[in-house]
Design a protein around this motif. Structure first.
Motif, PDB file in Angstrom:
ATOM      1  N   PHE A  12       8.095  12.406  10.045  1.00  0.00           N
ATOM      2  CA  PHE A  12       7.770  12.040   8.668  1.00  0.00           C
ATOM      3  C   PHE A  12       8.851  12.462   7.674  1.00  0.00           C
ATOM      4  CE2 PHE A  12       3.438  11.673  10.438  1.00  0.00           C
ATOM      5  CZ  PHE A  12       3.153  10.394   9.991  1.00  0.00           C
ATOM      6  N   LEU A  13       9.551  13.568   7.920  1.00  0.00           N
ATOM      7  CA  LEU A  13      10.644  13.932   7.023  1.00  0.00           C
ATOM      8  C   LEU A  13      11.791  12.933   7.145  1.00  0.00           C
ATOM      9  CD1 LEU A  13      10.839  17.826   7.300  1.00  0.00           C
ATOM     10  CD2 LEU A  13       9.931  16.463   5.414  1.00  0.00           C
ATOM     11  N   SER A  14      12.116  12.549   8.384  1.00  0.00           N
ATOM     12  CA  SER A  14      13.156  11.547   8.595  1.00  0.00           C
ATOM     13  C   SER A  14      12.759  10.210   7.981  1.00  0.00           C
ATOM     14  CB  SER A  14      13.429  11.382  10.092  1.00  0.00           C
ATOM     15  OG  SER A  14      14.379  10.362  10.322  1.00  0.00           O
ATOM     16  N   LEU A  15      11.506   9.830   8.190  1.00  0.00           N
ATOM     17  CA  LEU A  15      11.022   8.564   7.647  1.00  0.00           C
ATOM     18  C   LEU A  15      11.009   8.576   6.129  1.00  0.00           C
ATOM     19  CD1 LEU A  15       9.818   5.776   8.194  1.00  0.00           C
ATOM     20  CD2 LEU A  15       7.577   6.867   8.407  1.00  0.00           C
ATOM     21  N   PHE A  16      10.623   9.706   5.533  1.00  0.00           N
ATOM     22  CA  PHE A  16      10.625   9.785   4.075  1.00  0.00           C
ATOM     23  C   PHE A  16      12.039   9.636   3.533  1.00  0.00           C
ATOM     24  CE2 PHE A  16      11.075  12.176   0.117  1.00  0.00           C
ATOM     25  CZ  PHE A  16      10.147  11.506  -0.673  1.00  0.00           C
ATOM     26  N   SER A 189       1.952  -5.186   8.582  1.00  0.00           N
ATOM     27  CA  SER A 189       1.449  -4.843   9.903  1.00  0.00           C
ATOM     28  C   SER A 189       0.241  -3.923   9.869  1.00  0.00           C
ATOM     29  CB  SER A 189       2.559  -4.181  10.732  1.00  0.00           C
ATOM     30  OG  SER A 189       3.655  -5.061  10.877  1.00  0.00           O
ATOM     31  N   LEU A 190       0.137  -3.079   8.843  1.00  0.00           N
ATOM     32  CA  LEU A 190      -0.962  -2.115   8.778  1.00  0.00           C
ATOM     33  C   LEU A 190      -1.588  -2.119   7.389  1.00  0.00           C
ATOM     34  CD1 LEU A 190       0.747   0.931  10.551  1.00  0.00           C
ATOM     35  CD2 LEU A 190      -0.905  -0.647  11.552  1.00  0.00           C
ATOM     36  N   PRO A 191      -2.922  -2.272   7.274  1.00  0.00           N
ATOM     37  CA  PRO A 191      -3.571  -2.211   5.953  1.00  0.00           C
ATOM     38  C   PRO A 191      -3.409  -0.848   5.289  1.00  0.00           C
ATOM     39  CG  PRO A 191      -5.026  -3.225   7.572  1.00  0.00           C
ATOM     40  CD  PRO A 191      -3.872  -2.658   8.329  1.00  0.00           C
ATOM     41  N   LEU A 192      -3.467   0.233   6.082  1.00  0.00           N
ATOM     42  CA  LEU A 192      -3.237   1.581   5.575  1.00  0.00           C
ATOM     43  C   LEU A 192      -2.027   2.134   6.331  1.00  0.00           C
ATOM     44  CD1 LEU A 192      -6.909   2.905   5.406  1.00  0.00           C
ATOM     45  CD2 LEU A 192      -5.468   2.205   3.498  1.00  0.00           C
ATOM     46  N   ASP A 193      -0.879   2.070   5.709  1.00  0.00           N
ATOM     47  CA  ASP A 193       0.368   2.323   6.424  1.00  0.00           C
ATOM     48  C   ASP A 193       0.798   3.788   6.323  1.00  0.00           C
ATOM     49  OD1 ASP A 193       2.671   2.051   7.822  1.00  0.00           O
ATOM     50  OD2 ASP A 193       3.765   0.988   6.274  1.00  0.00           O
ATOM     51  N   PHE A 194      -0.014   4.699   6.883  1.00  0.00           N
ATOM     52  CA  PHE A 194       0.362   6.105   6.888  1.00  0.00           C
ATOM     53  C   PHE A 194       1.459   6.376   7.913  1.00  0.00           C
ATOM     54  CE2 PHE A 194      -3.926   6.307   5.121  1.00  0.00           C
ATOM     55  CZ  PHE A 194      -3.703   7.110   4.009  1.00  0.00           C
ATOM     56  N   LEU A 195       1.399   5.679   9.044  1.00  0.00           N
ATOM     57  CA  LEU A 195       2.330   5.938  10.137  1.00  0.00           C
ATOM     58  C   LEU A 195       3.773   5.702   9.723  1.00  0.00           C
ATOM     59  CD1 LEU A 195       2.637   6.621  13.172  1.00  0.00           C
ATOM     60  CD2 LEU A 195       2.483   4.160  13.622  1.00  0.00           C
ATOM     61  N   ASN A 213       6.052   0.106  -5.486  1.00  0.00           N
ATOM     62  CA  ASN A 213       4.789   0.189  -4.746  1.00  0.00           C
ATOM     63  C   ASN A 213       4.727  -0.973  -3.761  1.00  0.00           C
ATOM     64  OD1 ASN A 213       2.238   0.587  -3.784  1.00  0.00           O
ATOM     65  ND2 ASN A 213       1.192   0.360  -5.760  1.00  0.00           N
ATOM     66  N   PHE A 214       4.760  -0.674  -2.467  1.00  0.00           N
ATOM     67  CA  PHE A 214       4.775  -1.719  -1.454  1.00  0.00           C
ATOM     68  C   PHE A 214       3.389  -2.294  -1.182  1.00  0.00           C
ATOM     69  CE2 PHE A 214       8.893  -0.223   0.889  1.00  0.00           C
ATOM     70  CZ  PHE A 214       9.605  -0.439  -0.281  1.00  0.00           C
ATOM     71  N   ALA A 215       2.340  -1.647  -1.665  1.00  0.00           N
ATOM     72  CA  ALA A 215       0.981  -2.171  -1.507  1.00  0.00           C
ATOM     73  C   ALA A 215       0.681  -3.126  -2.654  1.00  0.00           C
ATOM     74  CB  ALA A 215      -0.037  -1.042  -1.486  1.00  0.00           C
ATOM     75  N   SER A 216      -0.153  -4.143  -2.382  1.00  0.00           N
ATOM     76  CA  SER A 216      -0.482  -5.082  -3.458  1.00  0.00           C
ATOM     77  C   SER A 216      -1.965  -5.440  -3.523  1.00  0.00           C
ATOM     78  CB  SER A 216       0.351  -6.369  -3.315  1.00  0.00           C
ATOM     79  OG  SER A 216       0.021  -7.064  -2.132  1.00  0.00           O
ATOM     80  N   ARG A 217      -2.735  -5.181  -2.483  1.00  0.00           N
ATOM     81  CA  ARG A 217      -4.164  -5.494  -2.502  1.00  0.00           C
ATOM     82  C   ARG A 217      -4.977  -4.206  -2.492  1.00  0.00           C
ATOM     83  NH1 ARG A 217      -5.333 -10.238   1.803  1.00  0.00           N
ATOM     84  NH2 ARG A 217      -7.308 -10.251   0.670  1.00  0.00           N
ATOM     85  N   TRP A 218      -6.258  -4.307  -2.838  1.00  0.00           N
ATOM     86  CA  TRP A 218      -7.076  -3.115  -3.066  1.00  0.00           C
ATOM     87  C   TRP A 218      -7.203  -2.233  -1.823  1.00  0.00           C
ATOM     88  CZ3 TRP A 218     -11.396  -2.085  -0.195  1.00  0.00           C
ATOM     89  CH2 TRP A 218     -11.935  -3.139   0.556  1.00  0.00           C
ATOM     90  N   PHE A 219      -7.140  -2.823  -0.640  1.00  0.00           N
ATOM     91  CA  PHE A 219      -7.313  -2.042   0.584  1.00  0.00           C
ATOM     92  C   PHE A 219      -5.984  -1.562   1.161  1.00  0.00           C
ATOM     93  CE2 PHE A 219      -7.200  -6.551   1.743  1.00  0.00           C
ATOM     94  CZ  PHE A 219      -6.176  -6.578   2.683  1.00  0.00           C
ATOM     95  N   GLU A 220      -4.885  -1.836   0.483  1.00  0.00           N
ATOM     96  CA  GLU A 220      -3.577  -1.402   0.953  1.00  0.00           C
ATOM     97  C   GLU A 220      -3.162  -0.130   0.224  1.00  0.00           C
ATOM     98  OE1 GLU A 220      -1.899  -5.925   1.861  1.00  0.00           O
ATOM     99  OE2 GLU A 220      -1.267  -4.855   0.069  1.00  0.00           O
ATOM    100  N   PHE A 221      -2.448   0.740   0.929  1.00  0.00           N
ATOM    101  CA  PHE A 221      -2.005   1.997   0.320  1.00  0.00           C
ATOM    102  C   PHE A 221      -0.612   2.353   0.825  1.00  0.00           C
ATOM    103  CE2 PHE A 221      -1.805   6.729   0.429  1.00  0.00           C
ATOM    104  CZ  PHE A 221      -1.749   6.929  -0.947  1.00  0.00           C
ATOM    105  N   ASP A 222       0.305   2.529  -0.101  1.00  0.00           N
ATOM    106  CA  ASP A 222       1.685   2.921   0.194  1.00  0.00           C
ATOM    107  C   ASP A 222       1.818   4.421  -0.073  1.00  0.00           C
ATOM    108  OD1 ASP A 222       4.376   3.435   0.251  1.00  0.00           O
ATOM    109  OD2 ASP A 222       4.910   2.100  -1.403  1.00  0.00           O
ATOM    110  N   PRO A 223       1.865   5.270   0.954  1.00  0.00           N
ATOM    111  CA  PRO A 223       1.864   6.724   0.740  1.00  0.00           C
ATOM    112  C   PRO A 223       3.087   7.249  -0.013  1.00  0.00           C
ATOM    113  CG  PRO A 223       1.391   6.175   3.039  1.00  0.00           C
ATOM    114  CD  PRO A 223       1.883   4.926   2.384  1.00  0.00           C
ATOM    115  N   THR A 224       4.187   6.530   0.012  1.00  0.00           N
ATOM    116  CA  THR A 224       5.395   7.016  -0.664  1.00  0.00           C
ATOM    117  C   THR A 224       5.305   6.843  -2.174  1.00  0.00           C
ATOM    118  OG1 THR A 224       6.715   6.462   1.291  1.00  0.00           O
ATOM    119  CG2 THR A 224       7.918   6.792  -0.762  1.00  0.00           C
TER     120      THR A 224
END
Length: 242
Positions: A12-16, A189-195, A213-224
């Motif tokens: 997650f540090l590398s990905l961040f 690919s993922l509605p909740l993209d925590f991975l 913000n990479f999310a655009s619909r109510w059920f999507e969440f961009d953790p960054t």
């Protein structure tokens, strides 16, 4: 347990560092920051990515090309022109090295406005750094691994940055659903993209490439995105208005 914590921390540090610094800042300039903080996150990326450090200039050039030529023959890493993910990774690596070594020059539209720090670039691309950090990973596993299968995670540590890129570009342009018609194969690919910290909202991102913000619909969440909002509130970065 220690090995799993170490692996997830590195993941997650590398990905961040990749999504925040290389992708959203170096490639898209979604926010501004003072030189001190730019250097801070530059060094953070070197440490977080470790043996698989990716040069911000070369990364930004390839990513801007990817947006301009998404899923066409000029796309540097579209999965629709390769038999498998390994072929895509090798082709991307070769093009990346050409830009890293200044063997070819990018088109004018893809040049400039990316952070550069020659000292860190030289360190991160040196065999001394890459092999030295890889040996540190091995030493950690030798000290704390309790089962033989844990050593199978080591290659992921060695190639963490390219693996993240391969997952995003392969899965994000082959599997999932679409909110927008972008004239390409980009998917969410993922509605909740925590991975992948929001990186697998590729369809949304290709529709609005400069939106933080990479999310655009109510059920999507961009953790960054909340992290970026917090850093904006702390005046470490200033998010651009889109």
């Amino acid at each position: 347990m220690i090995i799993l914590i170490f692996f997830l921390t590195h993941w997650f540090l590398s990905l961040f560092s990749q999504t925040f610094f290389l992708h959203r800042y170096a490639s898209h300039k979604m926010f501004r920051m003072e030189r001190f903080w730019e250097r801070f996150f530059y060094a953070f990326t070197l440490i977080a990515q470790g043996s698989s450090f990716l040069n911000p200039r070369a990364y930004a050039i390839l990513h801007r090309m990817h947006h301009a030529y998404s899923d066409t023959e000029k796309d540097p890493h579209s999965p629709h022109f390769f038999k498998d993910v390994f072929g895509m990774m090798i082709a991307t690596k070769n093009m990346y090295l050409n830009y890293l070594r200044f063997k070819i020059e990018p088109e004018p539209a893809f040049r400039g406005k990316y952070p550069e720090w020659p000292l860190i670039d030289r360190i991160g691309d040196s065999w001394f750094w890459r092999v030295g950090v890889a040996l540190l990973y091995i030493a950690f596993y030798v000290t704390f691994a309790t089962h033989w299968w844990m050593y199978l995670l080591l290659p992921v540590h060695f190639l963490m940055g390219p693996i993240h890129g391969a997952v995003v570009n392969w899965c994000g342009h082959k599997y999932g659903y679409s909110n927008h018609d972008n004239d390409d194969h980009s998917k969410n690919s993922l509605p909740l993209d925590f991975l992948m910290l929001g990186e697998l909202f590729q369809n949304n991102h290709h529709k609005r490439p400069n939106s933080p913000n990479f999310a655009s619909r109510w059920f999507e969440f961009d953790p960054t995105y909340p992290v970026m909002k917090m850093l904006h509130w702390m005046r470490i970065i200033r998010i651009r208005k889109v």
